[in-house]
Motif scaffolding. Structure first.
Motif, short mmCIF file in Angstrom:
data_model
loop_
_atom_site.label_atom_id
_atom_site.label_comp_id
_atom_site.label_asym_id
_atom_site.label_seq_id
_atom_site.Cartn_x
_atom_site.Cartn_y
_atom_site.Cartn_z
N ASN A 70 0.82 -1.20 0.00
CA ASN A 70 0.00 0.00 0.00
C ASN A 70 0.86 1.26 0.00
OD1 ASN A 70 -2.88 -0.74 0.11
ND2 ASN A 70 -2.29 -1.81 1.98
N THR A 71 0.33 2.32 -0.63
CA THR A 71 1.07 3.57 -0.70
C THR A 71 0.89 4.39 0.59
OG1 THR A 71 -0.73 4.66 -1.92
CG2 THR A 71 1.04 3.64 -3.21
N THR A 72 1.67 5.45 0.67
CA THR A 72 1.99 6.14 1.92
C THR A 72 0.81 6.54 2.79
OG1 THR A 72 4.01 7.01 0.94
CG2 THR A 72 3.19 8.13 2.89
N CYS A 73 0.86 6.13 4.05
CA CYS A 73 -0.06 6.56 5.09
C CYS A 73 0.57 6.26 6.44
CB CYS A 73 -1.41 5.88 4.97
SG CYS A 73 -2.59 6.40 6.25
N ILE A 74 0.70 7.27 7.28
CA ILE A 74 1.33 7.12 8.60
C ILE A 74 0.40 7.69 9.65
CG2 ILE A 74 3.33 7.72 10.02
CD1 ILE A 74 4.92 8.10 7.40
N ALA A 75 0.17 6.94 10.72
CA ALA A 75 -0.65 7.39 11.84
C ALA A 75 0.25 7.80 13.00
CB ALA A 75 -1.60 6.28 12.28
N ILE A 76 -0.06 8.95 13.61
CA ILE A 76 0.64 9.42 14.80
C ILE A 76 -0.41 9.50 15.91
CG2 ILE A 76 2.16 11.16 15.79
CD1 ILE A 76 3.27 10.09 13.18
N TYR A 77 -0.24 8.69 16.94
CA TYR A 77 -1.25 8.58 17.99
C TYR A 77 -0.70 9.07 19.32
CZ TYR A 77 -4.67 6.39 21.15
OH TYR A 77 -5.62 6.15 22.12
N ASP A 78 -1.45 9.97 19.95
CA ASP A 78 -1.12 10.47 21.28
C ASP A 78 -1.81 9.55 22.29
OD1 ASP A 78 -1.08 11.76 23.74
OD2 ASP A 78 -1.29 13.76 22.87
N ASN A 79 -1.02 8.75 22.97
CA ASN A 79 -1.54 7.72 23.86
C ASN A 79 -2.05 8.30 25.18
OD1 ASN A 79 -2.14 5.02 23.92
ND2 ASN A 79 -0.19 4.39 24.81
N VAL A 80 -1.73 9.59 25.42
CA VAL A 80 -2.16 10.24 26.65
C VAL A 80 -3.48 10.97 26.43
CG1 VAL A 80 -1.57 11.95 28.41
CG2 VAL A 80 0.21 10.49 27.43
N GLU A 81 -3.51 11.84 25.42
CA GLU A 81 -4.70 12.64 25.16
C GLU A 81 -5.67 11.96 24.19
OE1 GLU A 81 -3.68 16.62 24.08
OE2 GLU A 81 -2.61 16.99 25.96
N LYS A 82 -5.29 10.79 23.69
CA LYS A 82 -6.15 9.99 22.81
C LYS A 82 -6.52 10.77 21.54
CE LYS A 82 -5.95 7.08 26.17
NZ LYS A 82 -4.90 6.03 26.14
N ARG A 83 -5.51 11.32 20.90
CA ARG A 83 -5.70 12.05 19.64
C ARG A 83 -4.96 11.32 18.52
NH1 ARG A 83 -6.86 17.80 20.47
NH2 ARG A 83 -6.81 18.35 22.70
N LEU A 84 -5.49 11.40 17.33
CA LEU A 84 -4.89 10.74 16.18
C LEU A 84 -4.72 11.72 15.03
CD1 LEU A 84 -3.98 8.05 14.83
CD2 LEU A 84 -6.34 7.78 14.06
N SER A 85 -3.50 11.78 14.52
CA SER A 85 -3.22 12.57 13.32
C SER A 85 -2.66 11.63 12.26
CB SER A 85 -2.24 13.70 13.62
OG SER A 85 -2.86 14.70 14.41
N ILE A 86 -2.99 11.94 11.03
CA ILE A 86 -2.62 11.08 9.90
C ILE A 86 -1.82 11.90 8.90
CG2 ILE A 86 -3.51 9.59 8.04
CD1 ILE A 86 -6.18 9.52 9.71
N ILE A 87 -0.75 11.30 8.39
CA ILE A 87 0.03 11.93 7.32
C ILE A 87 -0.16 11.14 6.05
CG2 ILE A 87 2.31 12.69 6.57
CD1 ILE A 87 1.26 14.12 9.09
N ASP A 88 -0.75 11.77 5.06
CA ASP A 88 -1.00 11.25 3.72
C ASP A 88 -2.08 10.17 3.68
OD1 ASP A 88 0.71 13.01 2.44
OD2 ASP A 88 2.43 11.66 2.52
N ALA A 89 -2.73 10.12 2.52
CA ALA A 89 -3.88 9.22 2.34
C ALA A 89 -3.68 8.33 1.12
CB ALA A 89 -5.17 10.03 2.20
#
Length: 280
Positions: free
Chosen positions: A30-49
């Motif tokens: 699969n082509t580029t997709c990276i998840a960045i997860y904040d395990n404390v504040e329970k937030r998720l940001s994604i780089i590329d789709a």
């Protein structure tokens, strides 16, 4: 999901075009997709789709990421096809109780209207469902600042050489620094602006589509070599390096051999694998 405060998970590691041939399962097709997860504040940001965002969407809807709110941010290094083509298959985008902040960075002359870019790839000639029919609340945001706070993360960006322009992204929180630098062509020497930008990173995720010999035949294609990625990590003093944006012609056997070869030069480097999660 992890004892670390930040978690980086790879959902798409391939460059240029997805591949599903035999021999591409270990590192992923699969082509580029990276998840960045904040395990404390329970937030998720994604780089590329890229196409990897489809499986990320499944994980979100199955509750594999605990979220404080049904909201994610989705930022883009750039808008070449392999970095956006998975978006129509992103499950949360069809949930009417979900919100997605879709962001472009800088003054990219190729992205005059961010929403129209996604409208275009989902017009009837290409896809059966229109963007306006997906369901989720989508906020299309063009960000010209180089540093700001996004979804609880301190985020900085800088443009780097790539046909049409692309952006490196730096995410900082809890005293940790993650730099994502894909689809970059340094030239004969490392890009000095990028060195300054990435200096001090704890984790460097860097384009490594080619070997140095392959790169010589592909000047102007917008990518880097394994050797340049290692040089970059050494120059900025980062001891955790992930090679990504694997060439579609590099199968599992090839990438495994390359990984073992380059780990003898820089023992803290690893090839990105789909599903691989790294804590910070």
């Amino acid at each position: 999901m992890s004892d670390n405060k930040l978690l980086v998970k790879f959902y798409g590691t391939r460059g240029s075009i997805p591949v599903s041939d035999a021999g591409y399962q270990m590192f992923g097709g699969n082509t580029t997709c990276i998840a960045i997860y904040d395990n404390v504040e329970k937030r998720l940001s994604i780089i590329d789709a890229g196409t990897g965002i489809r499986n990320l969407g499944k994980d979100i809807l199955q509750g594999k990421f605990e979220l404080g709110h049904r909201h994610v941010s989705l930022g883009f290094t750039h808008f070449h096809w392999d970095h956006i083509q998975g978006f129509p298959f992103f499950g949360p985008a069809y949930q009417d109780d979900f919100a997605i902040d879709i962001m472009s960075f800088g003054r990219n002359k190729n992205v005059k209207n961010l929403k129209s870019l996604f409208d275009a790839q989902m017009q009837e000639a290409f896809f059966p469902i229109a963007l306006s029919d997906m369901g989720a609340k989508m906020n299309f945001i063009t960000i010209e600042q180089q540093s700001l706070k996004v979804n609880g993360f301190e985020l900085s960006v800088t443009p780097h050489p790539h046909p049409g322009t692309a952006y490196s992204i730096k995410i900082e929180k809890y005293g940790k620094c993650i730099v994502i630098c894909t689809d970059v062509e340094h030239g004969e020497q490392l890009n000095s602006q990028l060195i300054q930008f990435a200096n001090g990173a704890d984790l460097l995720i860097h384009d490594a589509q080619y070997t140095q010999s392959e790169l010589k035949k592909r000047k102007g294609w917008g990518h880097s070599s394994y050797e340049q990625a290692i040089e970059m990590a050494e120059t900025i003093g980062c001891d955790r390096l992930v090679f990504t944006h694997h060439d579609p012609d590099h199968d599992d056997k090839y990438l495994m051999e390359r990984e073992q070869y380059y780990q003898k030069q820089f023992n803290k480097c690893v090839m990105a694998r789909e599903g691989m999660a790294l804590g910070c």
